[in-house]
Design a protein around this motif. Structure first.
Motif, short mmCIF file in Angstrom:
data_model
loop_
_atom_site.label_atom_id
_atom_site.label_comp_id
_atom_site.label_asym_id
_atom_site.label_seq_id
_atom_site.Cartn_x
_atom_site.Cartn_y
_atom_site.Cartn_z
N ALA A 1 15.98 0.10 7.52
CA ALA A 1 15.85 0.28 8.97
C ALA A 1 14.47 -0.11 9.46
CB ALA A 1 16.17 1.73 9.34
N SER A 2 13.46 0.01 8.59
CA SER A 2 12.09 -0.35 8.96
C SER A 2 11.87 -1.84 9.04
CB SER A 2 11.12 0.23 7.93
OG SER A 2 11.32 -0.39 6.66
N GLY A 3 12.82 -2.62 8.52
CA GLY A 3 12.67 -4.06 8.45
C GLY A 3 12.23 -4.56 7.10
N ALA A 4 11.83 -3.66 6.20
CA ALA A 4 11.43 -4.05 4.85
C ALA A 4 12.65 -4.52 4.05
CB ALA A 4 10.75 -2.88 4.15
N THR A 5 12.40 -5.39 3.09
CA THR A 5 13.47 -5.84 2.21
C THR A 5 13.59 -4.88 1.02
OG1 THR A 5 11.99 -7.24 0.90
CG2 THR A 5 13.06 -8.24 2.82
N VAL B 1 6.07 10.90 -2.12
CA VAL B 1 5.92 9.47 -1.86
C VAL B 1 6.39 9.13 -0.45
CG1 VAL B 1 6.67 7.16 -2.54
CG2 VAL B 1 6.02 8.82 -4.29
N ALA B 2 7.44 9.78 0.02
CA ALA B 2 7.89 9.57 1.40
C ALA B 2 6.77 9.91 2.38
CB ALA B 2 9.12 10.41 1.69
N ASP B 3 6.06 10.99 2.11
CA ASP B 3 4.96 11.37 2.99
C ASP B 3 3.79 10.39 2.89
OD1 ASP B 3 6.37 13.49 3.96
OD2 ASP B 3 5.32 15.02 2.79
N LEU B 4 3.53 9.87 1.69
CA LEU B 4 2.48 8.86 1.54
C LEU B 4 2.79 7.64 2.40
CD1 LEU B 4 1.83 8.96 -2.33
CD2 LEU B 4 0.32 9.82 -0.53
N LEU B 5 4.05 7.21 2.40
CA LEU B 5 4.43 6.06 3.21
C LEU B 5 4.29 6.39 4.69
CD1 LEU B 5 5.49 4.91 0.54
CD2 LEU B 5 7.54 4.16 1.77
N ALA B 6 4.75 7.58 5.07
CA ALA B 6 4.68 7.97 6.48
C ALA B 6 3.23 8.07 6.96
CB ALA B 6 5.39 9.30 6.69
N ASP B 7 2.32 8.42 6.05
CA ASP B 7 0.91 8.55 6.40
C ASP B 7 0.17 7.20 6.37
OD1 ASP B 7 1.25 11.24 6.72
OD2 ASP B 7 0.46 11.78 4.74
N GLY B 8 0.89 6.13 6.04
CA GLY B 8 0.27 4.81 6.04
C GLY B 8 -0.62 4.51 4.86
N ARG B 9 -0.41 5.19 3.72
CA ARG B 9 -1.31 5.00 2.58
C ARG B 9 -1.23 3.61 1.99
NH1 ARG B 9 -3.38 9.28 -0.32
NH2 ARG B 9 -4.28 7.61 -1.59
N ILE B 10 -0.12 2.89 2.18
CA ILE B 10 -0.05 1.52 1.68
C ILE B 10 0.11 0.52 2.83
CG2 ILE B 10 0.86 2.25 -0.55
CD1 ILE B 10 3.61 1.21 0.33
N GLY B 11 -0.12 0.99 4.05
CA GLY B 11 0.09 0.15 5.22
C GLY B 11 1.56 0.11 5.58
N ALA B 12 1.99 -0.93 6.25
CA ALA B 12 3.40 -1.08 6.63
C ALA B 12 4.21 -1.49 5.39
CB ALA B 12 3.54 -2.12 7.72
N LEU B 13 5.30 -0.80 5.16
CA LEU B 13 6.16 -1.14 4.02
C LEU B 13 6.81 -2.50 4.26
CD1 LEU B 13 7.40 -0.17 1.33
CD2 LEU B 13 9.27 0.81 2.68
N GLU B 14 6.66 -3.39 3.29
CA GLU B 14 7.20 -4.74 3.44
C GLU B 14 8.36 -5.02 2.51
OE1 GLU B 14 3.93 -7.45 3.06
OE2 GLU B 14 3.11 -6.92 5.04
N SER B 15 8.30 -4.51 1.28
CA SER B 15 9.41 -4.73 0.35
C SER B 15 9.48 -3.62 -0.68
CB SER B 15 9.28 -6.09 -0.35
OG SER B 15 8.19 -6.10 -1.25
#
Length: 359
Positions: free
Chosen positions: A235-239, A133-147
């Protein structure tokens, strides 16, 4: 071949560390220690160790031990770790590293000064689902993480009754409770996926001032939280919002993780109901699409593919490589210290109602 001595071989290590080590060609368990000779001899026979001790100091000093595994109550970690460092031995410690952030800092500094390899068992760092899942986030699979939202069960801690062998943890000085053990592991797994929390606002409700000792009519005082509730920023700014609910007995549902991105939402629940987030596989979905964890994320032998032995085996492979490459593994004592600082920030925020920042 790295020769290993396991302190606390008849407890948690019996079903986690020792099966993990037995599956790996890089290691040989040469010695075990427990609190008495009878159980030590029994553990040695069960796991093929040549040496059995009722005195952990004898195991630490033994010339056939290169790496000491500390798998006892948290309040006993510091003395054993210091002894192993003084003997020049590599160390793998169960989480938590110490009873609090101050003790963890002292141990991290001592390990650095000793110049040995040191690692802490935070299973979520090596869990295949968390890494995927960390790699999915890093690859942008859901766009920018917001929350991010995590709801998890913290039983057997926090309920109105407690198992007899866990009564000791109702004293905060033991460093073993729903915040340190359950939330500590859960937050480490969460940060493996999302990156670190940088600020928190928290509450630590204590619902039960006294709890019943299961199987008896006796109640005992409780000075530890029943639940862990926090909001924060990554750190990314997401809540981030995390709720760890205490209770009695075994966990029923386990956890639910929701990662909301700018393009899609990822959800994760345990494939085996009641499994903790840092232990087993996750049912991962982006919208309606189910995603299986690719085989590349499973780098341990097939006979330790599920549960704690699998993730602990992955840690030991990292330790073996670190020893070969003369570097520190991940997670090291420094990693553990950072997580201890996070827990300290949660405690401080709950105590005075302020937002706390984590370095």
């Amino acid at each position: 071949m790295i020769r290993v001595g396991v302190v606390g071989a008849s407890g948690w290590a019996d079903s986690s560390h020792l099966p993990a080590l037995a599956a790996l060609d890089e290691f040989e368990v040469t010695a075990v220690a427990t609190t008495n000779q009878v159980s030590a001899d029994r553990a040695a026979a069960a796991h093929g160790a040549r040496h059995a001790f009722a005195d952990a100091s004898e195991l630490i000093a033994h010339p056939e031990v290169d790496l000491v595994v500390v798998s006892v109550k948290a309040s006993g970690h510091a003395a054993l770790i210091r002894a192993a460092l003084d003997a020049g031995k590599h160390v793998v410690s169960e989480w938590p590293l110490g009873v609090d952030a101050d003790e963890a800092r002292e141990l991290a500094e001592a390990a650095t000064a000793a110049g040995v390899v040191h690692a802490v068992v935070l299973q979520g760092h090596h869990a295949p689902s968390a890494r995927f899942v960390a790699d999915l986030l890093a690859d942008g699979r859901i766009g920018a993480l917001e929350s991010v939202a995590l709801v998890a069960e913290g039983a057997p801690w926090g309920g109105n009754r407690i198992w007899p062998d866990l009564v000791f943890g109702l004293n905060p000085s033991e460093g073993t409770n729903i915040l340190t053990i359950m939330a500590g592991h859960f937050l480490a797994a969460l940060e493996r996926v999302t990156g670190p929390l940088t600020e928190v606002s928290a509450r630590l409700p204590r619902t039960h001032d006294r709890v019943l000792v299961a199987g008896t009519k006796r109640t005992v005082p409780n000075s530890t939280p029943s639940h862990v509730l926090l909001h924060g920023l990554l750190a990314s700014g997401a809540t981030a919002s995390v709720a760890v609910h205490g209770g009695n007995g075994s966990a029923q549902d386990g956890f639910r993780l929701m990662l909301v991105g700018s393009d899609a939402t990822l959800t994760a629940t345990p494939t085996q109901p009641g499994t903790f987030i840092h232990w087993g596989d996750w049912d991962i979905r982006i919208g309606d699409e189910a995603l299986a964890v690719p085989e590349i994320y499973r780098n341990v032998p097939a006979n330790v593919r599920f549960g704690p032995p699998a993730n602990i085996a992955a840690l030991y492979l990292e330790v073996a490589q670190a020893i070969t490459e003369a570097r520190q593994p991940h997670p090291s004592f420094e990693t553990a210290l950072r997580h201890h600082r996070l827990l300290a920030a949660i405690e401080q925020s709950a105590a005075d109602g302020t937002v706390r920042y984590i370095s």
